[in-house]
Scaffold this motif. Structure first.
Motif, PDB file in Angstrom:
ATOM      1  N   LEU A 212       4.103   2.591   8.330  1.00 42.84           N
ATOM      2  CA  LEU A 212       4.179   3.312   7.058  1.00 42.84           C
ATOM      3  C   LEU A 212       2.797   3.683   6.509  1.00 42.84           C
ATOM      4  O   LEU A 212       2.638   4.719   5.865  1.00 42.84           O
ATOM      5  CB  LEU A 212       4.941   2.442   6.041  1.00 42.84           C
ATOM      6  CG  LEU A 212       5.490   3.124   4.797  1.00 42.84           C
ATOM      7  CD1 LEU A 212       6.352   4.329   5.149  1.00 42.84           C
ATOM      8  CD2 LEU A 212       6.313   2.120   3.978  1.00 42.84           C
TER       9      LEU A 212
ATOM     10  N   ARG B  14       4.462 -13.031   9.772  1.00 48.16           N
ATOM     11  CA  ARG B  14       3.616 -13.013   8.582  1.00 48.16           C
ATOM     12  C   ARG B  14       2.913 -14.365   8.483  1.00 48.16           C
ATOM     13  O   ARG B  14       3.561 -15.406   8.428  1.00 48.16           O
ATOM     14  CB  ARG B  14       4.539 -12.807   7.382  1.00 48.16           C
ATOM     15  CG  ARG B  14       3.860 -12.541   6.075  1.00 48.16           C
ATOM     16  CD  ARG B  14       4.918 -12.334   4.997  1.00 48.16           C
ATOM     17  NE  ARG B  14       5.637 -11.079   5.213  1.00 48.16           N
ATOM     18  CZ  ARG B  14       5.917 -10.222   4.242  1.00 48.16           C
ATOM     19  NH1 ARG B  14       5.594 -10.492   3.004  1.00 48.16           N
ATOM     20  NH2 ARG B  14       6.572  -9.110   4.500  1.00 48.16           N
TER      21      ARG B  14
ATOM     22  N   ARG C 260      -5.265   1.848  -0.806  1.00 56.38           N
ATOM     23  CA  ARG C 260      -4.275   1.833  -1.880  1.00 56.38           C
ATOM     24  C   ARG C 260      -4.898   1.370  -3.184  1.00 56.38           C
ATOM     25  O   ARG C 260      -4.184   0.974  -4.104  1.00 56.38           O
ATOM     26  CB  ARG C 260      -3.076   0.959  -1.493  1.00 56.38           C
ATOM     27  CG  ARG C 260      -2.334   1.425  -0.263  1.00 56.38           C
ATOM     28  CD  ARG C 260      -1.640   2.753  -0.435  1.00 56.38           C
ATOM     29  NE  ARG C 260      -0.372   2.662  -1.128  1.00 56.38           N
ATOM     30  CZ  ARG C 260       0.429   3.705  -1.367  1.00 56.38           C
ATOM     31  NH1 ARG C 260       0.075   4.920  -0.972  1.00 56.38           N
ATOM     32  NH2 ARG C 260       1.556   3.531  -2.007  1.00 56.38           N
TER      33      ARG C 260
ATOM     34  N   LYS D 130       0.826 -11.449 -10.905  1.00 61.17           N
ATOM     35  CA  LYS D 130       1.752 -11.962  -9.899  1.00 61.17           C
ATOM     36  C   LYS D 130       1.044 -12.011  -8.551  1.00 61.17           C
ATOM     37  O   LYS D 130       0.131 -11.221  -8.301  1.00 61.17           O
ATOM     38  CB  LYS D 130       2.983 -11.048  -9.766  1.00 61.17           C
ATOM     39  CG  LYS D 130       3.862 -10.957 -11.011  1.00 61.17           C
ATOM     40  CD  LYS D 130       4.912  -9.856 -10.805  1.00 61.17           C
ATOM     41  CE  LYS D 130       5.678  -9.522 -12.075  1.00 61.17           C
ATOM     42  NZ  LYS D 130       6.647 -10.567 -12.462  1.00 61.17           N
TER      43      LYS D 130
ATOM     44  N   TYR E  11       1.713 -11.813  -4.447  1.00 62.02           N
ATOM     45  CA  TYR E  11       2.670 -11.365  -3.427  1.00 62.02           C
ATOM     46  C   TYR E  11       2.072 -11.559  -2.034  1.00 62.02           C
ATOM     47  O   TYR E  11       0.875 -11.740  -1.867  1.00 62.02           O
ATOM     48  CB  TYR E  11       2.964  -9.868  -3.567  1.00 62.02           C
ATOM     49  CG  TYR E  11       3.475  -9.395  -4.886  1.00 62.02           C
ATOM     50  CD1 TYR E  11       4.608  -9.950  -5.467  1.00 62.02           C
ATOM     51  CD2 TYR E  11       2.847  -8.333  -5.542  1.00 62.02           C
ATOM     52  CE1 TYR E  11       5.089  -9.468  -6.676  1.00 62.02           C
ATOM     53  CE2 TYR E  11       3.319  -7.841  -6.745  1.00 62.02           C
ATOM     54  CZ  TYR E  11       4.441  -8.411  -7.312  1.00 62.02           C
ATOM     55  OH  TYR E  11       4.916  -7.924  -8.492  1.00 62.02           O
TER      56      TYR E  11
ATOM     57  N   PHE F  69       0.558  -9.243   2.808  1.00 66.97           N
ATOM     58  CA  PHE F  69       0.903  -7.959   3.417  1.00 66.97           C
ATOM     59  C   PHE F  69      -0.294  -7.514   4.264  1.00 66.97           C
ATOM     60  O   PHE F  69      -1.422  -7.923   3.994  1.00 66.97           O
ATOM     61  CB  PHE F  69       1.141  -6.880   2.355  1.00 66.97           C
ATOM     62  CG  PHE F  69       2.208  -7.214   1.336  1.00 66.97           C
ATOM     63  CD1 PHE F  69       3.384  -7.852   1.702  1.00 66.97           C
ATOM     64  CD2 PHE F  69       2.028  -6.854   0.000  1.00 66.97           C
ATOM     65  CE1 PHE F  69       4.373  -8.130   0.752  1.00 66.97           C
ATOM     66  CE2 PHE F  69       3.005  -7.142  -0.950  1.00 66.97           C
ATOM     67  CZ  PHE F  69       4.184  -7.776  -0.578  1.00 66.97           C
TER      68      PHE F  69
ATOM     69  N   CYS G 196      -1.605 -10.150  -1.870  1.00 67.80           N
ATOM     70  CA  CYS G 196      -1.642  -8.942  -2.694  1.00 67.80           C
ATOM     71  C   CYS G 196      -1.243  -9.395  -4.103  1.00 67.80           C
ATOM     72  O   CYS G 196      -0.500 -10.370  -4.254  1.00 67.80           O
ATOM     73  CB  CYS G 196      -0.650  -7.943  -2.101  1.00 67.80           C
ATOM     74  SG  CYS G 196      -0.580  -6.341  -2.907  1.00 67.80           S
TER      75      CYS G 196
ATOM     76  N   ALA H 106      -0.250  -8.333  -8.350  1.00 65.01           N
ATOM     77  CA  ALA H 106      -0.040  -7.389  -9.447  1.00 65.01           C
ATOM     78  C   ALA H 106      -1.159  -7.658 -10.442  1.00 65.01           C
ATOM     79  O   ALA H 106      -1.269  -8.748 -10.992  1.00 65.01           O
ATOM     80  CB  ALA H 106       1.322  -7.608 -10.087  1.00 65.01           C
TER      81      ALA H 106
ATOM     82  N   ILE I 119      -1.097  -2.661 -11.359  1.00 63.79           N
ATOM     83  CA  ILE I 119      -1.235  -2.071 -10.020  1.00 63.79           C
ATOM     84  C   ILE I 119      -1.227  -3.188  -8.985  1.00 63.79           C
ATOM     85  O   ILE I 119      -1.836  -4.238  -9.211  1.00 63.79           O
ATOM     86  CB  ILE I 119      -2.557  -1.274  -9.895  1.00 63.79           C
ATOM     87  CG1 ILE I 119      -2.797  -0.402 -11.134  1.00 63.79           C
ATOM     88  CG2 ILE I 119      -2.570  -0.422  -8.640  1.00 63.79           C
ATOM     89  CD1 ILE I 119      -4.173   0.254 -11.157  1.00 63.79           C
ATOM     90  N   ASP I 120      -0.564  -2.972  -7.856  1.00 60.74           N
ATOM     91  CA  ASP I 120      -0.563  -3.960  -6.774  1.00 60.74           C
ATOM     92  C   ASP I 120      -1.825  -3.769  -5.933  1.00 60.74           C
ATOM     93  O   ASP I 120      -2.025  -2.695  -5.359  1.00 60.74           O
ATOM     94  CB  ASP I 120       0.662  -3.786  -5.878  1.00 60.74           C
ATOM     95  CG  ASP I 120       1.950  -4.106  -6.601  1.00 60.74           C
ATOM     96  OD1 ASP I 120       1.889  -4.760  -7.659  1.00 60.74           O
ATOM     97  OD2 ASP I 120       3.020  -3.705  -6.108  1.00 60.74           O
ATOM     98  N   LEU I 121      -2.636  -4.803  -5.846  1.00 61.28           N
ATOM     99  CA  LEU I 121      -3.921  -4.672  -5.154  1.00 61.28           C
ATOM    100  C   LEU I 121      -4.147  -5.818  -4.175  1.00 61.28           C
ATOM    101  O   LEU I 121      -3.852  -6.974  -4.475  1.00 61.28           O
ATOM    102  CB  LEU I 121      -5.053  -4.616  -6.196  1.00 61.28           C
ATOM    103  CG  LEU I 121      -4.962  -3.432  -7.181  1.00 61.28           C
ATOM    104  CD1 LEU I 121      -6.019  -3.560  -8.269  1.00 61.28           C
ATOM    105  CD2 LEU I 121      -5.089  -2.091  -6.465  1.00 61.28           C
ATOM    106  N   TRP I 122      -4.673  -5.472  -3.013  1.00 61.40           N
ATOM    107  CA  TRP I 122      -4.942  -6.469  -1.969  1.00 61.40           C
ATOM    108  C   TRP I 122      -6.185  -7.278  -2.316  1.00 61.40           C
ATOM    109  O   TRP I 122      -7.068  -6.806  -3.046  1.00 61.40           O
ATOM    110  CB  TRP I 122      -5.105  -5.752  -0.626  1.00 61.40           C
ATOM    111  CG  TRP I 122      -3.800  -5.477   0.057  1.00 61.40           C
ATOM    112  CD1 TRP I 122      -3.269  -6.179   1.097  1.00 61.40           C
ATOM    113  CD2 TRP I 122      -2.851  -4.443  -0.251  1.00 61.40           C
ATOM    114  NE1 TRP I 122      -2.048  -5.640   1.442  1.00 61.40           N
ATOM    115  CE2 TRP I 122      -1.767  -4.584   0.644  1.00 61.40           C
ATOM    116  CE3 TRP I 122      -2.792  -3.412  -1.203  1.00 61.40           C
ATOM    117  CZ2 TRP I 122      -0.648  -3.749   0.630  1.00 61.40           C
ATOM    118  CZ3 TRP I 122      -1.685  -2.571  -1.229  1.00 61.40           C
ATOM    119  CH2 TRP I 122      -0.626  -2.751  -0.316  1.00 61.40           C
TER     120      TRP I 122
END
Lengths: 213, 206
Positions: B47, B109, B134, B148, B150, B153, B170, B172, B193-196
């Motif tokens: 993706l 993962r 991103r 948050k 996550y 990824f 990652c 929020a 924003i979702d950030l690594w």
């Protein structure tokens, strides 16, 4: 009317010459079919799935349940994919759904500025405006002005939380249950939860006739 | 890459054009494109490569093209680059080579300890990579708060360019609207924003 005769495929039963992009899409489709990567039945199945099976009615069911069942709501906010699966909605493995709750003083809205990420397993495919440059560019910069274009005016004391979906986490808004819906069934409640409410560009409204009753 | 796809905060696109009672697909070919993407994504490309192929469209074409036209461009570009189809086949309209074996993503993962916790104050790095990222331009070099955690990824910046093993937590990350846009933004408004992890530097623990 197109006068593009560069291609020599025979698109039978086509009333007009296909547009250039359509011709390109169909040419690639036929290559993939020849290579055994796709069948026209698969195309029909995928189209039909989005047209009939996956859409905002799924998210509406989730919202209605959360409105009537506090414990369910907590599970939904805690673990979106597990909670939607409880209602028989399938959610792709390994991906995340985060449900964000509107409150008296906080309004949530979702956007994807970089592409068009959208919680399709619960809302279906996004509307064109969600994918358009005006929405993507402006929702983060001037959310209140954009919301007014959707006829949603928020008072200053309500903070706007914009979620820019930049990872594979998908966001969905849990709207507030409107006053005057006490005693409604889940089905009645789901009926007032629109796609736009779950994106965050609208609030659920009671139709005039039920309010009058 | 600093392309036109990175639209957050840009001016000049006008009001949001809302089509009432819009159909799911306006034309059959849109569904065909969607199906072609779904059947080839994850088998011949990922993706992140797909998103980057959309971003690599020349900017004037990107802005002119409808959504599924961009998808078609990306699917075609990637299938050519990955050797699934050839330019001759596209020109002639007939397949002469069998499709190569599809790849399967079997990498588990990994378990990673997140470096940041909810409440940590962070600053985004000021990066302008040529490739895929991103981290939107409007949020570079800005102060925010972890809300948050996550993942992990895969880092899109690596995964779009052949390195499929760079897993990261990652987050929020919440930014005050005024931190991003200045004083005319709503006082209490926020953008999340979702950030690594590698996009972020620690400023302060709570």
């Amino acid at each position: 009317m197109s006068h593009d005769h560069d291609h020599d495929h025979d698109h039978d039963h086509h009333p007009e010459a296909p547009s250039p992009v359509e011709a390109r899409a169909l040419a690639l489709e036929s290559l993939l079919v020849e290579k055994g990567l796709l069948t026209s039945e698969e195309v029909d199945r995928i189209v039909s799935m989005y047209e009939h099976d996956i859409g905002p009615m799924l998210g509406a069911k989730v919202v209605a349940r959360a409105w009537v069942d506090e414990a369910y709501k907590q599970r939904l906010l805690e673990d979106g994919p597990a909670a939607v699966k409880e209602l028989g909605i399938s959610y792709p493995a390994g991906t995340q759904l985060v449900v964000v709750e509107n409150k008296q003083d906080v309004h949530n809205v979702i956007v994807c500025t970089l592409c068009s990420c959208y919680p399709w397993p619960v809302l279906g495919l996004p509307p064109t405006w969600y994918k358009s440059p005006p929405y993507r560019s402006r929702m983060v910069r001037e959310p209140r002005t954009v919301l007014e274009e959707f006829n949603l005016t928020l008072p200053d004391e309500v903070a706007v939380n914009v979620w820019d979906s930049s990872s594979d986490v998908r966001y969905m808004v849990l709207p507030q249950r409107p006053q005057g819906t006490e005693g409604w069934t889940e089905e009645q409640l789901a009926g007032i939860v629109t796609r736009d409410c779950m994106i965050g560009v609208a609030r659920p409204r009671i139709p005039a006739e039920s309010a009058a009753r | 890459m600093n392309g036109v796809h990175d639209m957050g905060g840009m001016h000049g696109f006008g009001p949001v054009d809302i089509e009432r009672d819009e159909p799911v697909f306006h034309h059959r070919w849109e569904g065909v494109v969607r199906a072609m993407m779904q059947r080839t994504n994850g088998r011949y490309y990922n993706l992140d490569e797909f998103r980057h192929a959309v971003e690599r469209m020349p900017s004037d074409e990107y802005l002119r093209a409808a959504y599924y036209e961009r998808w078609l461009h990306a699917v075609e570009t990637l299938l050519l680059e990955k050797g699934v189809i050839t330019t001759t086949e596209v020109t002639d309209g007939h397949a002469t080579h069998p499709a190569p074996e599809a790849t399967r993503d079997t990498e588990p993962r990994p378990a990673l300890e997140p470096r940041f916790q909810p409440g940590d104050r962070v600053r985004t790095r000021n990066i302008h990579p040529h490739g895929h990222t991103r981290l939107p331009r409007y949020a570079r070099g800005r102060h925010g708060v972890i809300r948050k955690v996550y993942g992990p990824f895969r880092l899109p910046d690596a995964n779009a360019h052949g390195d499929h093993h760079d897993w990261q937590p990652c987050y929020a990350v919440e930014f005050a609207a005024r931190e991003l846009w200045g004083d005319d933004a709503g006082r209490a408004d926020r953008v999340c924003i979702d950030l690594w992890e590698s996009y972020l530097e620690l400023e302060d623990k709570p």
